[in-house]
Design a protein around this motif. Sequence first.
Motif, PDB file in Angstrom:
ATOM      1  N   PHE B  79       0.850  -1.183   0.000  1.00  0.00           N
ATOM      2  CA  PHE B  79       0.000   0.000   0.000  1.00  0.00           C
ATOM      3  C   PHE B  79       0.890   1.239   0.000  1.00  0.00           C
ATOM      4  O   PHE B  79       1.995   1.217   0.508  1.00  0.00           O
ATOM      5  N   SER B  80       0.379   2.334  -0.578  1.00  0.00           N
ATOM      6  CA  SER B  80       1.193   3.539  -0.711  1.00  0.00           C
ATOM      7  C   SER B  80       1.394   4.243   0.639  1.00  0.00           C
ATOM      8  O   SER B  80       0.805   3.877   1.648  1.00  0.00           O
ATOM      9  N   GLY B  81       2.258   5.283   0.600  1.00  0.00           N
ATOM     10  CA  GLY B  81       2.778   5.935   1.800  1.00  0.00           C
ATOM     11  C   GLY B  81       1.787   6.310   2.886  1.00  0.00           C
ATOM     12  O   GLY B  81       2.045   6.072   4.065  1.00  0.00           O
ATOM     13  N   SER B  82       0.642   6.887   2.514  1.00  0.00           N
ATOM     14  CA  SER B  82      -0.278   7.389   3.538  1.00  0.00           C
ATOM     15  C   SER B  82      -0.854   6.271   4.415  1.00  0.00           C
ATOM     16  O   SER B  82      -1.403   6.546   5.470  1.00  0.00           O
ATOM     17  N   TYR B  83      -0.746   5.033   3.949  1.00  0.00           N
ATOM     18  CA  TYR B  83      -1.299   3.908   4.718  1.00  0.00           C
ATOM     19  C   TYR B  83      -0.282   3.359   5.714  1.00  0.00           C
ATOM     20  O   TYR B  83      -0.563   2.385   6.410  1.00  0.00           O
TER      21      TYR B  83
END
Lengths: 237, 145
Positions: B79-83
């Motif tokens: 999953f990308s950074g914000s997660y």
Amino acid sequence: MRMTRCTRRAFTLIEMLIATVITTMIAATVIALIGGLAGALAIQDLRSEAIVRGAGLQSHLGLLSLKTRMTLALSEQRVLLWLPAETLAESGSGSDSAFDRIDLVDDELHWLEFAQEADESWSLIEWTVKAEAVPAGESAVYFSTDSEFWDNLFVQLRDTDQLRRSPIAVNLAPPLVAGVAAAAPRFIWQSADICVNRSIGAEFAFVALEGDAELRSDMRMESALAFFDRHPICTES
Amino acid sequence: MTLMECLVAMVVLTISAAIMASSVQAGLAAQEDALAMTLAGTAAESRISDYLARSYETIAAVDVTEAIGTMTSLSGDAFSGSYGRLGRRTQVTSANLTVPDFPGLLVPGYLIDVTVFDTWAGAQRKLVSLQRFRPRTIEESGVTP
């Protein structure tokens, strides 16, 4: 005539210095506070935007995946969803006739595309067929599992102004994947085989600039095709 | 204006500034929570979609917890950074669904329960919990209706 003598004295140098120091401290505090507030408001803006637009996109994607029976073409920047006009009861009967023909004027095809704008930001566009622009007698499209066929159809319809362009989200950016910015926002799916694939999703980011700093919120959303229905041609091939 | 008045004004200004800053801070914290819950919702929905999209025979009862910052899709994509501040627990249990309007009808399937969490003040905090039932369809059971 009596002369009155003014008893008020002027400020001393020390008083002036102290007042200057105090005023400077207050001014510095106010400037820092305003700077901090501006930064905080920028963060709030980005978060509000991410919350509202993210929820809206998830809802739109959910609605489309509820109506979609198959994904006809899958690529990272463009996917084609097939929303048959036939009722579930008709198509669920397994009757080939219910599926063979896709009618352009019946709003059965929806392309979702991540398109780059002139300012280099990305937009999520939904393309649908303008029923009124399709020449009479040319609305039938026969089913194919060849994604190139669907890409050619898309280009042909777009270039002849038979597609309606509806932006779903604008000012998007590529997401961070494993700490590295991807080249572009992208669609994701369960299987590249359209006869098997039962889900569709998207990965992108909302980005805002605060001075030199970049504020970002990455989003990944997926939705299962609630009523996946394999076209008979998949079984035949 | 005397020095004393100046000092009093400064104190009043400082208190006002502190109140303003703390209210903005509180607003930011509330919004961060709201964004975390939005992201948590998409992460939970993503896992539910993973299971709903699978063929029935490949689903099995599991109880898996992905630690904070280690969430991946079933295909292994990170999953990308914000997660990065979220973790996820997936519980899949075999269950039968009863339909109130059809007494005696039992629909076999799996109950998929996904909880997404983060840490708050050193403790685990539940952000979102989604439940969905994945029935075994007639086609999947091999029974001709």
